[in-house]
Design an enzyme around this catalytic site. Sequence first.
Site, PDB file in Angstrom:
ATOM      1  N   ASP A 158      16.656 -22.251   4.231  1.00 29.58           N
ATOM      2  CA  ASP A 158      17.107 -21.289   3.245  1.00 29.58           C
ATOM      3  C   ASP A 158      18.158 -22.012   2.386  1.00 29.58           C
ATOM      4  O   ASP A 158      18.643 -23.087   2.756  1.00 29.58           O
ATOM      5  CB  ASP A 158      17.714 -20.081   3.966  1.00 29.58           C
ATOM      6  CG  ASP A 158      18.290 -19.055   3.005  1.00 29.58           C
ATOM      7  OD1 ASP A 158      17.651 -18.783   1.980  1.00 29.58           O
ATOM      8  OD2 ASP A 158      19.394 -18.551   3.269  1.00 29.58           O
TER       9      ASP A 158
ATOM     10  N   ASP B 234      20.902 -20.105  -0.046  1.00 29.00           N
ATOM     11  CA  ASP B 234      22.176 -19.375  -0.058  1.00 29.00           C
ATOM     12  C   ASP B 234      22.714 -19.158   1.350  1.00 29.00           C
ATOM     13  O   ASP B 234      21.980 -18.713   2.245  1.00 29.00           O
ATOM     14  CB  ASP B 234      21.998 -18.008  -0.729  1.00 29.00           C
ATOM     15  CG  ASP B 234      21.692 -18.134  -2.215  1.00 29.00           C
ATOM     16  OD1 ASP B 234      22.166 -19.092  -2.839  1.00 29.00           O
ATOM     17  OD2 ASP B 234      20.970 -17.267  -2.743  1.00 29.00           O
TER      18      ASP B 234
ATOM     19  N   ASP C  94      24.106 -16.380  -6.511  1.00 26.26           N
ATOM     20  CA  ASP C  94      24.298 -15.313  -7.500  1.00 26.26           C
ATOM     21  C   ASP C  94      25.772 -14.940  -7.642  1.00 26.26           C
ATOM     22  O   ASP C  94      26.265 -14.693  -8.746  1.00 26.26           O
ATOM     23  CB  ASP C  94      23.489 -14.078  -7.110  1.00 26.26           C
ATOM     24  CG  ASP C  94      21.980 -14.306  -7.255  1.00 26.26           C
ATOM     25  OD1 ASP C  94      21.601 -15.305  -7.892  1.00 26.26           O
ATOM     26  OD2 ASP C  94      21.204 -13.490  -6.738  1.00 26.26           O
TER      27      ASP C  94
END
Length: 268
Positions: free
Chosen positions: A38, A40, A49
Amino acid sequence: MTSSWVQKVVRPKFLKTVVERLAFKMATKGDKILSVFDFDETLIDCDSDDWILKLCPGGQVPEWMWEKHRQRHYMEFLEHFLQYLHDNGVTPKHTLEFMAEAPYTDGMEDVLKFIGKNRDKFDCVIASGANTLFIEATLKARGLEHAVNRIDSNHGHVDDKGRIHVWAYHKHVCTICSADICKGALLSEYVKEQAQKGVTYTKVVYVGDGRNDFCPCKGLGCSDVVMPRKGYKLLERIEALTPENRLKAKVVPWEQGSDVLAVLESFL
């Protein structure tokens, strides 16, 4: 006479041995280990984000934008935000350079460097709900792009007007993953594509942290390894499973990159 006997008896036996050895090498040369990360809160020690919101002129995101975020329409929210940056004179170059400054989780750069040095043993895929532009920016800033075979993420593009656009991958939708991307379907597809090219994986090591990392972990087998980050939602979900529903893969929680590196090094 002797030459004829050797030709009839010894040579065929020798050739058979050579053919058998070549066949064995051909059968095993594509066997590798697949590492899946992954992005983030796993490769980077923040949410991309959230990180990019720091670029907001005036330091505060306008209230009218937040409704999409509250509804979990993250790609739509980010698209609006990137338009807002563009309208306020923030260029794609500045945006991606700022994204490249996002901190990597302690030790994760070493993990990717290790994979890059052992490409004959490992393949590497990033499966993320972020977007390709942000992920590529962080990899290139650290010279790590060579370690990654593929990035499966939401789309990102800079148009000819100097404006960044992002949109959802949305090829698959499942009840576990976010509406933007199904990591389980993408991982399954990648393994099948590689098998068609003659590459088979003896083991998959999945490293993640969030709820949407649970879907690909469900499909892994007993020879595979799931590495959930300690203190995050993926581990909570795994620990909440009943005995009859527990994962087939071995579960090895991690805190920093050195934990992941130790597992990968053990397979050499």
